[in-house]
Design an enzyme around this catalytic site. Structure first.
Site, short mmCIF file in Angstrom:
data_model
loop_
_atom_site.label_atom_id
_atom_site.label_comp_id
_atom_site.label_asym_id
_atom_site.label_seq_id
_atom_site.Cartn_x
_atom_site.Cartn_y
_atom_site.Cartn_z
N ASP A 191 0.86 -1.19 0.19
CA ASP A 191 -0.02 0.00 0.07
C ASP A 191 1.03 1.29 -0.11
O ASP A 191 1.39 1.60 1.03
CB ASP A 191 -0.76 0.08 1.22
CG ASP A 191 -1.69 1.37 1.24
OD1 ASP A 191 -2.06 2.17 0.45
OD2 ASP A 191 -2.03 1.51 2.46
N GLU A 195 -1.60 -1.54 -4.27
CA GLU A 195 -2.66 -0.99 -4.58
C GLU A 195 -2.52 0.42 -5.44
O GLU A 195 -1.49 1.10 -5.33
CB GLU A 195 -3.12 -0.32 -3.18
CG GLU A 195 -4.38 0.30 -3.49
CD GLU A 195 -4.76 0.56 -1.85
OE1 GLU A 195 -5.38 1.71 -1.50
OE2 GLU A 195 -4.91 -0.39 -0.83
N ASP A 219 -2.54 0.90 7.55
CA ASP A 219 -1.79 0.85 6.18
C ASP A 219 -1.10 -0.47 5.83
O ASP A 219 -1.07 -0.95 4.68
CB ASP A 219 -0.65 2.08 6.09
CG ASP A 219 -1.45 3.36 6.22
OD1 ASP A 219 -1.78 3.94 5.35
OD2 ASP A 219 -1.37 3.77 7.52
#
Length: 184
Positions: free
Chosen positions: A11, A71, A144
């Protein structure tokens, strides 16, 4: 598909980069690692990008993932934030591509849908589902890292499907898919 493989999920972010690793043995998913790179204390955006690149290379060289799931930045209202996220993602992708590891991008909604069955799930819902799926004892304070782990899990669930997002097997593949001047 190999009997055993490792997927690194990322991420990307310029404040916190979350990441997670899973190992696939046969058809079973096993938790390996969940962590984050904290970047808040650095003011220089280029230092942040350098640290993202170095951490990604370190993860690759330490755990030898077979694939990377990342992502994709979502389109927001703040263009500057989008630009920063795109740079962070690009640097993480460059690290993977430099080691010739296939990379697949997933939109946040696709990741949430794969993990929870709801493309509009909250970070907390995603984290709790991962905790249940991978039998995690505790969840981190910052989610996260669970978002990075969720990208890896999404990739596992989507493996073998025809349409899984943008995939790159190396620099040549990346250029062909992203350079409008290259004839297909």
């Amino acid at each position: 598909m190999a009997d055993e493989r490792i997927i690194l999920g990322i991420d990307p972010g310029t404040t916190i980069m979350g990441f997670g690793l899973i190992k696939i043995v046969g058809k079973k998913m096993e938790f390996m690692l969940l962590n984050e790179l904290l970047l808040q204390k650095y003011n220089d955006p280029y230092v942040k990008l350098k640290l993202i690149f170095e951490r990604t290379i370190h993860l690759i060289d330490t755990y030898h993932p077979d694939e990377i799931a990342i992502e994709a930045p979502f389109f927001g209202k703040n263009v500057q934030s989008m630009l920063k996220l795109g740079r962070a993602q690009g640097v993480a992708m460059a690290a993977g591509l430099s080691r010739e590891i296939p990379i697949t991008e997933y939109l946040p909604k696709k990741i949430k849908m794969a993990v929870t069955g709801n493309g509009n799930a909250s970070k907390e819902q995603v984290a709790r589902m991962l905790q249940s799926l991978l039998k995690l004892k505790t969840l981190p304070k910052n989610l996260d890292s669970t978002d990075g782990l969720a990208a890896a899990v999404c990739h596992y669930y989507n493996s073998g499907k025809v349409e899984i997002g943008k995939s790159y097997s190396g620099w040549e593949s990346f250029v062909k898919q992203n350079d409008k001047r290259v004839k297909k």
